[in-house]
Design a protein around this motif. Sequence first.
Motif, PDB file in Angstrom:
ATOM      1  N   PRO A 254     -12.797   1.868   3.775  1.00 29.49           N
ATOM      2  CA  PRO A 254     -12.299   3.076   2.994  1.00 29.49           C
ATOM      3  C   PRO A 254     -10.998   3.731   3.642  1.00 29.49           C
ATOM      4  N   PRO A 255     -10.953   3.624   5.120  1.00 27.47           N
ATOM      5  CA  PRO A 255      -9.545   4.102   5.443  1.00 27.47           C
ATOM      6  C   PRO A 255      -8.495   3.190   5.216  1.00 27.47           C
ATOM      7  N   ILE A 256      -8.570   1.889   5.229  1.00 30.99           N
ATOM      8  CA  ILE A 256      -7.490   1.036   4.681  1.00 30.99           C
ATOM      9  C   ILE A 256      -7.112   1.205   3.302  1.00 30.99           C
ATOM     10  N   ALA A 257      -8.141   1.361   2.453  1.00 29.88           N
ATOM     11  CA  ALA A 257      -7.860   1.520   0.899  1.00 29.88           C
ATOM     12  C   ALA A 257      -7.022   2.921   0.768  1.00 29.88           C
ATOM     13  N   GLY A 258      -7.291   3.823   1.451  1.00 29.93           N
ATOM     14  CA  GLY A 258      -6.727   5.106   1.376  1.00 29.93           C
ATOM     15  C   GLY A 258      -5.157   4.921   1.817  1.00 29.93           C
ATOM     16  N   LEU A 259      -5.061   4.215   3.170  1.00 33.38           N
ATOM     17  CA  LEU A 259      -3.703   3.907   3.386  1.00 33.38           C
ATOM     18  C   LEU A 259      -2.866   3.061   2.496  1.00 33.38           C
ATOM     19  N   LEU A 260      -3.510   2.187   1.854  1.00 38.24           N
ATOM     20  CA  LEU A 260      -2.786   1.209   0.752  1.00 38.24           C
ATOM     21  C   LEU A 260      -2.753   2.180  -0.271  1.00 38.24           C
ATOM     22  N   LEU A 261      -3.299   3.281  -0.767  1.00 41.93           N
ATOM     23  CA  LEU A 261      -2.994   4.214  -1.935  1.00 41.93           C
ATOM     24  C   LEU A 261      -1.630   4.909  -1.371  1.00 41.93           C
ATOM     25  N   VAL A 262      -1.819   5.659  -0.436  1.00 41.79           N
ATOM     26  CA  VAL A 262      -0.570   6.279  -0.012  1.00 41.79           C
ATOM     27  C   VAL A 262       0.730   5.426   0.192  1.00 41.79           C
ATOM     28  N   THR A 263       0.547   4.144   0.850  1.00 43.25           N
ATOM     29  CA  THR A 263       1.651   3.380   0.665  1.00 43.25           C
ATOM     30  C   THR A 263       2.222   2.910  -0.816  1.00 43.25           C
ATOM     31  N   GLY A 264       1.273   2.601  -1.839  1.00 40.59           N
ATOM     32  CA  GLY A 264       1.689   2.374  -2.911  1.00 40.59           C
ATOM     33  C   GLY A 264       2.298   3.629  -3.455  1.00 40.59           C
ATOM     34  N   ILE A 265       1.792   4.635  -3.407  1.00 38.64           N
ATOM     35  CA  ILE A 265       2.691   5.812  -3.757  1.00 38.64           C
ATOM     36  C   ILE A 265       3.895   6.112  -3.313  1.00 38.64           C
ATOM     37  N   SER A 266       4.048   6.088  -2.098  1.00 41.03           N
ATOM     38  CA  SER A 266       5.265   6.079  -1.334  1.00 41.03           C
ATOM     39  C   SER A 266       6.431   5.081  -1.989  1.00 41.03           C
ATOM     40  N   LEU A 267       5.958   3.985  -2.093  1.00 40.52           N
ATOM     41  CA  LEU A 267       6.708   2.756  -2.565  1.00 40.52           C
ATOM     42  C   LEU A 267       7.058   3.244  -3.987  1.00 40.52           C
ATOM     43  N   ILE A 268       6.536   3.728  -4.800  1.00 46.35           N
ATOM     44  CA  ILE A 268       6.772   4.139  -6.103  1.00 46.35           C
ATOM     45  C   ILE A 268       8.000   5.277  -6.144  1.00 46.35           C
ATOM     46  N   GLY A 269       7.809   5.837  -5.063  1.00 50.19           N
ATOM     47  CA  GLY A 269       8.829   7.002  -4.709  1.00 50.19           C
ATOM     48  C   GLY A 269      10.074   6.369  -4.420  1.00 50.19           C
ATOM     49  N   TYR A 270       9.941   5.576  -3.631  1.00 51.15           N
ATOM     50  CA  TYR A 270      11.178   4.577  -3.087  1.00 51.15           C
ATOM     51  C   TYR A 270      11.778   4.074  -4.144  1.00 51.15           C
ATOM     52  N   ALA A 271      10.972   3.386  -4.978  1.00 53.25           N
ATOM     53  CA  ALA A 271      11.567   2.558  -6.249  1.00 53.25           C
ATOM     54  C   ALA A 271      12.202   3.413  -7.210  1.00 53.25           C
ATOM     55  N   VAL A 272      11.626   4.654  -7.227  1.00 53.16           N
ATOM     56  CA  VAL A 272      12.280   5.603  -8.286  1.00 53.16           C
ATOM     57  C   VAL A 272      13.829   6.205  -7.890  1.00 53.16           C
ATOM     58  N   LEU A 273      13.691   6.479  -6.428  1.00 52.70           N
ATOM     59  CA  LEU A 273      15.008   6.918  -5.972  1.00 52.70           C
ATOM     60  C   LEU A 273      15.945   6.028  -5.595  1.00 52.70           C
ATOM     61  N   TYR A 274      15.646   4.622  -5.390  1.00 50.46           N
ATOM     62  CA  TYR A 274      16.800   3.630  -5.069  1.00 50.46           C
ATOM     63  C   TYR A 274      16.374   2.202  -6.301  1.00 50.46           C
ATOM     64  N   PRO A 275      16.811   2.595  -7.379  1.00 48.68           N
ATOM     65  CA  PRO A 275      16.507   1.440  -8.437  1.00 48.68           C
ATOM     66  C   PRO A 275      17.310   0.443  -8.318  1.00 48.68           C
ATOM     67  N   HIS A 276      17.502  -0.379  -7.316  1.00 53.06           N
ATOM     68  CA  HIS A 276      18.335  -1.503  -7.152  1.00 53.06           C
ATOM     69  C   HIS A 276      17.460  -3.032  -7.534  1.00 53.06           C
ATOM     70  N   GLY A 277      16.329  -2.778  -7.634  1.00 52.52           N
ATOM     71  CA  GLY A 277      15.747  -4.165  -7.665  1.00 52.52           C
ATOM     72  C   GLY A 277      14.208  -4.150  -8.221  1.00 52.52           C
ATOM     73  N   LEU A 278      13.620  -5.061  -8.297  1.00 53.17           N
ATOM     74  CA  LEU A 278      12.039  -5.061  -8.803  1.00 53.17           C
ATOM     75  C   LEU A 278      11.347  -5.111  -7.534  1.00 53.17           C
ATOM     76  N   ARG A 279      11.816  -5.218  -6.266  1.00 54.25           N
ATOM     77  CA  ARG A 279      10.771  -5.541  -5.094  1.00 54.25           C
ATOM     78  C   ARG A 279      10.087  -4.403  -4.907  1.00 54.25           C
ATOM     79  N   GLY A 280      10.723  -3.187  -5.207  1.00 53.21           N
ATOM     80  CA  GLY A 280       9.866  -1.908  -4.806  1.00 53.21           C
ATOM     81  C   GLY A 280       8.908  -1.537  -5.620  1.00 53.21           C
ATOM     82  N   TRP A 281       9.031  -1.989  -7.055  1.00 51.71           N
ATOM     83  CA  TRP A 281       7.974  -1.765  -7.744  1.00 51.71           C
ATOM     84  C   TRP A 281       6.801  -2.985  -7.747  1.00 51.71           C
ATOM     85  N   LEU A 282       7.138  -3.968  -7.378  1.00 48.25           N
ATOM     86  CA  LEU A 282       6.247  -5.221  -7.123  1.00 48.25           C
ATOM     87  C   LEU A 282       5.318  -4.794  -5.842  1.00 48.25           C
TER      88      LEU A 282
END
Length: 83
Positions: free
Chosen positions: A18-46
Amino acid sequence: MLFRTLVFLYPVIRTLGPPIAGLLLVTGISLIGYAVLYPHGLRGWLAAAACLVAAALLALLCHSYNWWLFKLRPRGCLFLPFK
């Protein structure tokens, strides 16, 4: 094979899952924010999609662990992991 692996990893899945799943969820949401702020490629979304899918699968495994053990149990023999 998968059943024995799940039985062997029981302490890890129940305590750290459960803690690792929570960390992965937070990491995924953070990466979505990164992909929105820096839309240079597809790597952030993937990477965000991979983290969110991994978090969902790990949460599903942790939530229904006993069901997975029941469905994957060996047929015709009794497997007791205790000595």
